[in-house]
Design a protein around this motif. Structure first.
Motif, PDB file in Angstrom:
ATOM      1  N   UNK A 124      26.276 -63.330  60.804  1.00 33.55           N
ATOM      2  CA  UNK A 124      27.649 -62.837  60.666  1.00 33.55           C
ATOM      3  C   UNK A 124      28.082 -62.127  61.950  1.00 33.55           C
ATOM      4  N   UNK A 125      27.233 -61.257  62.448  1.00 30.13           N
ATOM      5  CA  UNK A 125      27.565 -60.528  63.668  1.00 30.13           C
ATOM      6  C   UNK A 125      27.648 -61.451  64.876  1.00 30.13           C
ATOM      7  N   UNK A 138      36.038 -53.594  64.101  1.00 27.22           N
ATOM      8  CA  UNK A 138      37.226 -53.068  64.776  1.00 27.22           C
ATOM      9  C   UNK A 138      37.524 -53.844  66.051  1.00 27.22           C
ATOM     10  N   UNK A 139      36.479 -54.139  66.781  1.00 27.17           N
ATOM     11  CA  UNK A 139      36.660 -54.878  68.038  1.00 27.17           C
ATOM     12  C   UNK A 139      37.175 -56.291  67.755  1.00 27.17           C
ATOM     13  N   UNK A 140      36.636 -56.941  66.730  1.00 25.17           N
ATOM     14  CA  UNK A 140      37.071 -58.292  66.392  1.00 25.17           C
ATOM     15  C   UNK A 140      38.537 -58.312  65.959  1.00 25.17           C
ATOM     16  N   UNK A 141      38.930 -57.348  65.131  1.00 27.23           N
ATOM     17  CA  UNK A 141      40.321 -57.296  64.669  1.00 27.23           C
ATOM     18  C   UNK A 141      41.278 -57.012  65.821  1.00 27.23           C
ATOM     19  N   UNK A 142      40.908 -56.089  66.696  1.00 29.89           N
ATOM     20  CA  UNK A 142      41.758 -55.805  67.859  1.00 29.89           C
ATOM     21  C   UNK A 142      41.874 -57.032  68.757  1.00 29.89           C
ATOM     22  N   UNK A 169      33.767 -59.861  57.360  1.00 29.42           N
ATOM     23  CA  UNK A 169      33.745 -58.956  58.500  1.00 29.42           C
ATOM     24  C   UNK A 169      32.340 -58.386  58.706  1.00 29.42           C
ATOM     25  N   UNK A 170      31.975 -58.129  59.934  1.00 29.56           N
ATOM     26  CA  UNK A 170      30.600 -57.676  60.220  1.00 29.56           C
ATOM     27  C   UNK A 170      30.363 -56.226  59.828  1.00 29.56           C
ATOM     28  N   UNK A 217      34.825 -48.876  59.005  1.00 25.79           N
ATOM     29  CA  UNK A 217      34.551 -50.233  59.445  1.00 25.79           C
ATOM     30  C   UNK A 217      33.559 -50.169  60.599  1.00 25.79           C
ATOM     31  N   UNK A 218      32.770 -51.227  60.729  1.00 28.37           N
ATOM     32  CA  UNK A 218      31.820 -51.257  61.839  1.00 28.37           C
ATOM     33  C   UNK A 218      32.584 -51.379  63.160  1.00 28.37           C
ATOM     34  N   UNK A 219      31.936 -50.958  64.222  1.00 25.68           N
ATOM     35  CA  UNK A 219      32.555 -51.041  65.537  1.00 25.68           C
ATOM     36  C   UNK A 219      32.860 -52.493  65.908  1.00 25.68           C
TER      37      UNK A 219
END
Length: 529
Positions: free
Chosen positions: A251-252, A329-333, A288-289, A324-326
């Protein structure tokens, strides 16, 4: 900075573009006359040493001299011959697995370079893979690329000096191993190597390995983990994960590649291989991871049905949570950043539905900003978390800047929302002690460059108006914009000590603004050296 037209340019001093096209070059920097005429903003020069042809000529001369000496029976120390494919100069001294400092630097910076595997398990396997062999738990290429990044940020001068030799070993041992049991290692190698090459400002090579990583993700069906966990996968069928941690690694891995793809393809203006479309069988259903500790505790989301992860996020703010995992957040941004680029690239305010899409995305970006953790609170935690969260804050503000950038026109050089987002990004920088971060995700250079260019555009406007203020009523003034601009350049100067990409972008921004406002470019650049 320009060179007189009649000046003689030494052999080998022409820029790479003129040299490749066999054109007369005046050697001017940052852009020679030929490249300026062709619309190239800055030239590439190889001032560090002789050209490839000169090296080849020197090598031929050495070989000819060696042949003459052998024919005449004279001893010579000119050339030392080695067995092919095993040059001793390419085998550096590898770190000891028993050392307490083993992979210390990589453990700290791995996430910034796209590492997605379970760190402790991986380190144990790495210890059993030094030196690497065909029977090692970790493939040789991955061993060497991890050591490469570890050496890159090592404080040990002798270890740091092995960087070039380790890169040669990565390239020598690299192969696309598509055996299902090794695919995650192959994918990890592609991702780490891509980040390293981008970090070194080797953009074409970095883009190549990023595209390879996306292809592997699609072939392995990692974009549909939420809907195919109990079903057969097409393409490369990975073996079933042994436990929740291995499932979490996949997933990650997917979301790490999404971040890589969405960010770097926007900058390089290349199309993404992975599009989120049901018709193309690339609909993203992977959940989401989580942080690795979540997988260790068995916190796996239920799978089995298509969940349209990205579409649900874009259309439903309720999917945002405070915890949420970091990586999430990075993926959504990154997704919002890429969506902003799409709208900006197809800018047509008069098209049916365009305004609705524009407003919806603008609102969604603002909603996402509202759930981001505080940087001031994060500043008291681990440096890697601070670096990651700082990148997210600046990335989402760059999404706003990008979305509103088309409104900036020659007659309207300042857009209030774009400028506010740029200054908010600067505020994020001021909330952390960037001098203690040491290094950062190389994509931060692209983001800071965008912020710097936005502020430079505003600075040119307010300075040309000589205190009259922006014509569109923005609250910005020359002193405030100048302060924000200087903060960005100072941050880039700090990060450029460890990242050549950021250094190259810093030079471009300073030169561009200095030339535009009539200042001497070298004088301005000297302020940030």
């Amino acid at each position: 900075m320009s060179r007189p037209a009649h000046a003689h340019l030494e052999r080998g001093k022409a820029c790479l573009r003129c040299r490749g096209r066999k054109m007369r070059c005046d050697g001017a920097k940052p852009s020679c006359g030929q490249c300026t005429h062709a619309g190239v903003n800055d030239c590439e020069y190889d001032d560090a040493g002789p050209t490839a042809s000169q090296i080849l000529e020197r090598r031929v001369a050495q070989l000819q001299a060696r042949i003459r000496e052998l024919e005449e029976g004279q001893p010579s120390g000119t050339i030392t011959l080695h067995r092919p494919h095993s040059p001793p100069q390419l085998q550096p001294r590898l770190p000891s697995p028993s050392s307490p400092d083993f992979l210390r630097s990589f453990s700290s910076c791995g996430f910034d370079f796209g590492f997605f595997l379970h760190m402790q398990r991986f380190k144990e396997n790495m210890k059993a893979s030094i030196p690497p062999s065909d029977d090692s738990p970790i493939p040789s290429a991955l061993v060497y690329v991890v050591l490469l990044i570890d050496a890159l940020f090592s404080n040990d001068p002798a270890y740091h000096a092995t960087e070039d030799r380790l890169l040669a070993l990565v390239q020598q041992n690299f192969s696309s191993d598509f055996h299902p049991t090794r695919m995650m290692y192959t994918l990890q190698t592609e991702v780490l190597l891509s980040y390293y090459l981008f970090h070194k400002d080797r953009r074409v090579e970095g883009g190549y390995h990023a595209a390879a990583a996306v292809s592997i993700v699609v072939a392995c069906g990692l974009h549909k983990l939420g809907s195919t966990r109990a079903q057969g996968r097409t393409g490369i069928n990975l073996p079933l994960p042994r436990d929740a941690v291995e499932d979490g690694e996949r997933i990650n891995a997917f979301w790490t590649v999404i971040v890589l793809d969405r960010c770097w393809t926007v900058w390089m203006q290349t199309p993404s291989v992975l599009i989120d479309e049901t018709s193309a069988n690339t609909q993203i259903d992977t959940p989401w991871p989580l942080d690795m500790i979540g997988y260790e505790q068995g916190m796996m989301p239920a799978g089995g049905q298509p969940v349209q992860t990205v579409q649900a996020f874009l259309n439903n703010p309720a999917t945002d949570t405070q915890h949420q995992s970091l990586l999430a957040l990075r993926a959504k941004a990154s997704i919002l950043y890429e969506k902003s680029a799409q709208i900006a690239a197809h800018w047509n305010p008069n098209a049916p539905g365009f305004q609705d899409h524009f407003v919806a995305l603008d609102n969604r970006i603002n909603q996402f900003k509202g759930v981001l953790p505080s940087l001031r609170q994060a500043a008291q935690t681990r440096p890697d978390l601070v670096r990651g969260l700082l990148t997210v804050h600046i990335l989402i503000n760059c999404a706003t800047m990008q979305l509103h950038a088309p409104w900036i026109q020659p007659g309207n050089p300042i857009n209030r929302k774009s400028l506010t987002a740029a200054r908010t990004a600067v505020t994020s920088l001021q909330k952390v002690n960037i001098s203690q971060l040491g290094y950062i995700d190389p994509f931060m250079g692209i983001l800071l460059g965008a912020v710097g260019r936005s502020l430079a555009t505003a600075l040119r406007a307010v300075q040309r108006n000589a205190g009259a203020g922006p014509s569109n009523g923005s609250p910005a003034d020359a002193a405030a914009v100048q302060e924000s601009y200087s903060t960005v350049l100072t941050a880039m100067q700090i990060f450029s000590a460890a990242c050549p990409l950021i250094g190259a972008l810093l030079i471009c921004i300073v030169y561009s603004l200095a030339i535009d406002i009539g200042h001497h470019a070298d004088t301005e650049l000297a302020k940030f050296r």
